[in-house]
Design a protein around this motif. Structure first.
Motif, PDB file in Angstrom:
ATOM      1  N   CYS A  10       0.844  -1.190   0.000  1.00 66.27           N
ATOM      2  CA  CYS A  10       0.000   0.000   0.000  1.00 66.27           C
ATOM      3  C   CYS A  10       0.888   1.250   0.000  1.00 66.27           C
ATOM      4  O   CYS A  10       1.837   1.341   0.777  1.00 66.27           O
ATOM      5  CB  CYS A  10      -0.910  -0.005   1.226  1.00 66.27           C
ATOM      6  SG  CYS A  10      -2.073   1.353   1.228  1.00 66.27           S
ATOM      7  N   CYS A  15      -2.101   4.578   5.899  1.00 64.93           N
ATOM      8  CA  CYS A  15      -2.672   3.230   6.024  1.00 64.93           C
ATOM      9  C   CYS A  15      -1.934   2.445   7.113  1.00 64.93           C
ATOM     10  O   CYS A  15      -0.708   2.459   7.182  1.00 64.93           O
ATOM     11  CB  CYS A  15      -2.570   2.511   4.688  1.00 64.93           C
ATOM     12  SG  CYS A  15      -3.334   0.891   4.718  1.00 64.93           S
ATOM     13  N   ARG A  17      -1.996  -0.787   7.471  1.00 64.26           N
ATOM     14  CA  ARG A  17      -1.476  -2.039   6.920  1.00 64.26           C
ATOM     15  C   ARG A  17      -0.704  -1.735   5.644  1.00 64.26           C
ATOM     16  O   ARG A  17      -1.235  -1.154   4.718  1.00 64.26           O
ATOM     17  CB  ARG A  17      -2.634  -2.980   6.645  1.00 64.26           C
ATOM     18  CG  ARG A  17      -2.188  -4.332   6.234  1.00 64.26           C
ATOM     19  CD  ARG A  17      -3.321  -5.300   6.355  1.00 64.26           C
ATOM     20  NE  ARG A  17      -2.782  -6.630   6.314  1.00 64.26           N
ATOM     21  CZ  ARG A  17      -3.362  -7.659   6.833  1.00 64.26           C
ATOM     22  NH1 ARG A  17      -4.502  -7.522   7.435  1.00 64.26           N
ATOM     23  NH2 ARG A  17      -2.813  -8.827   6.750  1.00 64.26           N
ATOM     24  N   PHE A  20      -0.274  -6.467   1.877  1.00 59.49           N
ATOM     25  CA  PHE A  20      -1.434  -7.343   1.747  1.00 59.49           C
ATOM     26  C   PHE A  20      -0.988  -8.584   0.988  1.00 59.49           C
ATOM     27  O   PHE A  20      -0.498  -8.486  -0.126  1.00 59.49           O
ATOM     28  CB  PHE A  20      -2.556  -6.639   0.976  1.00 59.49           C
ATOM     29  CG  PHE A  20      -3.069  -5.413   1.673  1.00 59.49           C
ATOM     30  CD1 PHE A  20      -4.166  -5.502   2.510  1.00 59.49           C
ATOM     31  CD2 PHE A  20      -2.452  -4.188   1.500  1.00 59.49           C
ATOM     32  CE1 PHE A  20      -4.641  -4.385   3.163  1.00 59.49           C
ATOM     33  CE2 PHE A  20      -2.915  -3.065   2.152  1.00 59.49           C
ATOM     34  CZ  PHE A  20      -4.014  -3.160   2.980  1.00 59.49           C
TER      35      PHE A  20
HETATM   36 ZN   LIG Z   1      -3.684   0.652   2.555  1.00 55.34          ZN
END
Ligand SMILES: [Zn+2]
Length: 100
Positions: A10, A15, A17, A20
């Motif tokens: 990301c 963000c 996180r 992913f």
């Molecule tokens: Zn993100």
């Protein structure tokens, strides 16, 4: 078995996180060491046999597992609903031993 999955990063700085990882929900659960199909096979062996006997049968079928894993995989199964109770028994021997 060697499994390669894609990772997505990301770019949003806010963000929480950052990474992913691709999921394969019909094949394996995240962080699992067994495929869903192997888990289903172990559960079927465990339900139709018992712990140690099931481990011996699994070894004959080429599945390396322990009796404790068989028991754990059976315990992972959901408990079937009791449905409508039409008769209920009471264990009066337990009452005599001080259990409720
Ligand atoms: Zn993100």
């Amino acid at each position: 078995m060697r499994l390669a999955v894609r990772k997505f990063f990301c770019r949003n700085s806010a963000c929480q996180r950052k990474i992913f990882t691709e999921r394969l929900p019909t094949f394996v659960e995240p962080w699992a060491q067994m495929t869903l199909r192997l888990i289903a096979a172990i559960q079927a062996i465990g339900l139709s046999t018992s712990g140690r006997l099931g481990a011996r049968l699994a070894a004959h079928l080429g599945i390396s597992t322990s009796w404790m894993t068989l028991v754990r995989r059976i315990m992972d199964l959901p408990t079937p609903s009791a449905g409508l109770v039409t008769a209920l028994g009471i264990d009066d021997f337990s009452f005599r031993r001080g259990r409720r």
